[in-house]
Write a protein that holds these residues in place. Structure first.
Motif, short mmCIF file in Angstrom:
data_model
loop_
_atom_site.label_atom_id
_atom_site.label_comp_id
_atom_site.label_asym_id
_atom_site.label_seq_id
_atom_site.Cartn_x
_atom_site.Cartn_y
_atom_site.Cartn_z
N ASP A 18 0.67 -1.11 -0.02
CA ASP A 18 -0.16 -0.02 -0.12
C ASP A 18 0.70 1.25 -0.11
O ASP A 18 1.32 1.35 0.82
N SER A 19 0.86 1.86 -1.11
CA SER A 19 1.81 3.08 -1.17
C SER A 19 1.40 4.27 -0.37
O SER A 19 2.08 5.08 -0.10
N SER A 20 0.18 4.37 0.07
CA SER A 20 -0.43 5.42 0.94
C SER A 20 0.27 5.24 2.34
O SER A 20 0.25 6.39 3.01
N ASN A 21 0.69 4.22 2.76
CA ASN A 21 1.01 3.92 4.40
C ASN A 21 2.57 3.76 4.04
O ASN A 21 3.04 3.24 5.24
N ILE A 22 3.37 4.19 3.28
CA ILE A 22 4.66 4.22 3.51
C ILE A 22 5.39 5.14 4.17
O ILE A 22 5.20 6.26 4.02
N LEU A 23 6.31 4.81 5.02
CA LEU A 23 7.07 5.57 5.88
C LEU A 23 8.57 5.78 4.96
O LEU A 23 9.41 4.82 5.20
N TRP A 24 8.56 6.78 4.15
CA TRP A 24 9.54 7.04 3.44
C TRP A 24 11.04 7.20 3.90
O TRP A 24 11.99 6.53 3.33
N PRO A 25 11.26 7.71 4.95
CA PRO A 25 12.52 7.75 5.61
C PRO A 25 13.23 6.24 5.80
O PRO A 25 14.31 6.00 5.51
N ARG A 26 12.33 5.59 6.41
CA ARG A 26 12.65 4.11 6.80
C ARG A 26 12.95 3.31 5.68
O ARG A 26 13.73 2.40 5.30
N GLU A 27 12.03 3.39 4.56
CA GLU A 27 12.05 2.52 3.29
C GLU A 27 13.35 3.07 2.64
O GLU A 27 13.84 2.18 2.08
N MET A 28 13.70 4.16 2.51
CA MET A 28 14.82 4.58 1.58
C MET A 28 16.11 4.29 2.32
O MET A 28 17.07 3.96 1.65
N LYS A 29 16.16 4.21 3.71
CA LYS A 29 17.23 3.63 4.35
C LYS A 29 17.31 2.30 4.03
O LYS A 29 18.44 1.58 3.82
#
Length: 120
Positions: A18-29
């Motif tokens: 689900d792209s609406s619930n993405i925690l971007w800083p964590r996922e980029m790390k």
């Protein structure tokens, strides 16, 4: 080391459910960590998951590591070309010394006696 031209945002969206619930800083790390472990861009482009993830953190779990290691080995597997053999020049001949009834089952000794080496 080869620089990775992989679009990290698309990388995250490709594997996350689900792209609406993405925690971007964590996922980029996680993307940076995964690219350090497996830096081959072609591997990531060809990687297929049969399910979507809640987070890329799954790849760093025990199951995720096993999956990535297996898929990376499959990706880098280079099997040698299979040799082709001509069967026409073999040295095995059918010796029809006895006539066997094909409707009756042969025992092992009778079957083995059917195939003998040619004597030259």
């Amino acid at each position: 080391m080869k620089s990775i031209n992989l679009n990290k945002k698309e990388f995250v969206k490709r594997f996350i459910k689900d792209s609406s619930n993405i925690l971007w800083p964590r996922e980029m790390k996680m993307v940076k960590s995964l690219l350090k472990i497996f830096p081959n861009e072609d591997f990531w482009n060809n990687l297929e998951l049969k399910f979507k993830l809640n987070s890329l953190c799954w790849f760093l779990s025990d199951d995720g590591r096993k999956f990535l290691n297996t898929e990376y080995k499959k990706f880098n597997l280079n099997l040698p070309e299979v040799k082709k053999f001509k069967i026409e020049n073999n040295n095995i001949a059918f010796e029809n010394k006895k006539t066997y009834d094909l409707d009756k089952a042969l025992n092992l000794r009778e079957f083995l006696n059917l195939w003998q080496k040619k004597t030259f």
